[in-house]
Write a protein that holds these residues in place. Sequence first.
Motif, short mmCIF file in Angstrom:
data_model
loop_
_atom_site.label_atom_id
_atom_site.label_comp_id
_atom_site.label_asym_id
_atom_site.label_seq_id
_atom_site.Cartn_x
_atom_site.Cartn_y
_atom_site.Cartn_z
N ILE A 156 26.13 56.77 7.66
CA ILE A 156 27.50 56.52 7.86
C ILE A 156 27.92 55.28 7.02
N GLY A 157 28.77 55.27 6.14
CA GLY A 157 29.22 54.20 5.23
C GLY A 157 30.43 53.42 5.90
N GLU B 282 26.84 45.78 15.32
CA GLU B 282 25.41 45.61 15.69
C GLU B 282 24.62 46.28 14.54
N ALA B 283 24.99 47.73 14.20
CA ALA B 283 24.25 48.35 13.40
C ALA B 283 24.41 48.20 11.91
N GLY B 284 25.25 47.21 11.66
CA GLY B 284 25.46 46.64 10.30
C GLY B 284 26.27 47.62 9.42
N ALA C 3 25.31 57.50 18.44
CA ALA C 3 26.13 58.11 17.10
C ALA C 3 25.67 57.21 16.08
N LEU C 4 25.47 55.76 16.27
CA LEU C 4 25.14 55.00 15.10
C LEU C 4 23.58 55.03 14.66
N ARG C 5 22.94 55.28 15.98
CA ARG C 5 21.44 55.16 15.71
C ARG C 5 20.87 56.44 15.12
N ARG C 6 21.64 57.64 15.36
CA ARG C 6 21.34 59.01 15.09
C ARG C 6 22.35 59.75 14.55
#
Length: 365
Positions: free
Chosen positions: A147-148, A319-321, A139-142
């Motif tokens: 996403i904010g 991890e995704a910042g 979900a975070l990758r794609r």
Amino acid sequence: MMESADRVVARTVELAEIPAPSGHEQARAARVAEWWRSDGLAEVHADAVGNLWARVRDGAGSAVVLAAHLDTVFDADTDHTTRRDGTRLLGPGVGDNTVAVAALAELHALLPPRTRRPVWIVATVAEEGLGNLAGAIEALRRPAAPIGAFIAVEGNYLDRIATRGVGSARSRITVSGPGGHAWERAAAPSAVHGAVALAAEALKRLPPMPQTSVNVGRIGGGEAINARARECWFEIDLRAIRPQTLAWRETALAEAIRVWRNGPDSAGLKETITDLGRRPAGEIPQEAPLVRAAESALRKAGRDVNLVAASTDANAAYEAGVPAIAIGVTTGAGEHTEQEWIELADLPVGLTVLADTVAELDDER
């Protein structure tokens, strides 16, 4: 608000009785998709790994995404029947995390008609156990939209704000050898003896430390009570809040294996290490707008504020910042047991806090 709470309770009961062990969430996802489409949510769709997305509000800029995981720790053979006991609802998975999934769509009814930022919801897969947050990571990758801010919704986390993500590293260590008769070849090395010695060495080199844990959760092997074992394995789980601390603990485990390998307990044996997966560690500053929004929503509702560490889908966001927290919609206890329960009387205020957190964040300039 009571109408929303009643709808969430009814959906929790229905959804809790659909088994959804990690990797087998399809039946639950299908039912949730039916609900979301009937609720009038936009762009309801599944992604490549089975996460279910929907848009609650349109807006400009990066989105606020609220996630709740579909999977539970219970297999399909578990009795998933729920029951009421006064104001409590009891049953496997009711609080972790069925009620949170049932609550997501209520944002459509509870948020202001227009928000400055887009608001999306996602029911994720593979959060529990060896799912290793595969759904949240995808979900975070794609994401369905940039996403904010990311809010992991855990059913019984009301009054808690998880601002630190507990990371983990999990391994299976298998010890093997020639085996033999327990009397006729009593001098032959035993894989069970070797594995137990190796686990003891690991625990000795991983002493208790603040904000860490170590657990040998499963062990198995051997062929008979009167046989020197040919194979034995154990699984070890290392956890820490800070990424560097987790890395140090992994180094300590590697040193324990090296010491065992060069010592007398490994004579005639060999070990194989299998990586079972990991969860990233991370945190969000306590002064971050997302944390302030959640604190404000709780205080507005007259609730306590407790900043805690936990292992949730929010770990993937760290991890995704992406700024992330985990919050809840009610109280309860007994997670990961068949006696799990949630307090239904707290649900109306929990839904209010959830919506107010999003609204407060939307007002941040």
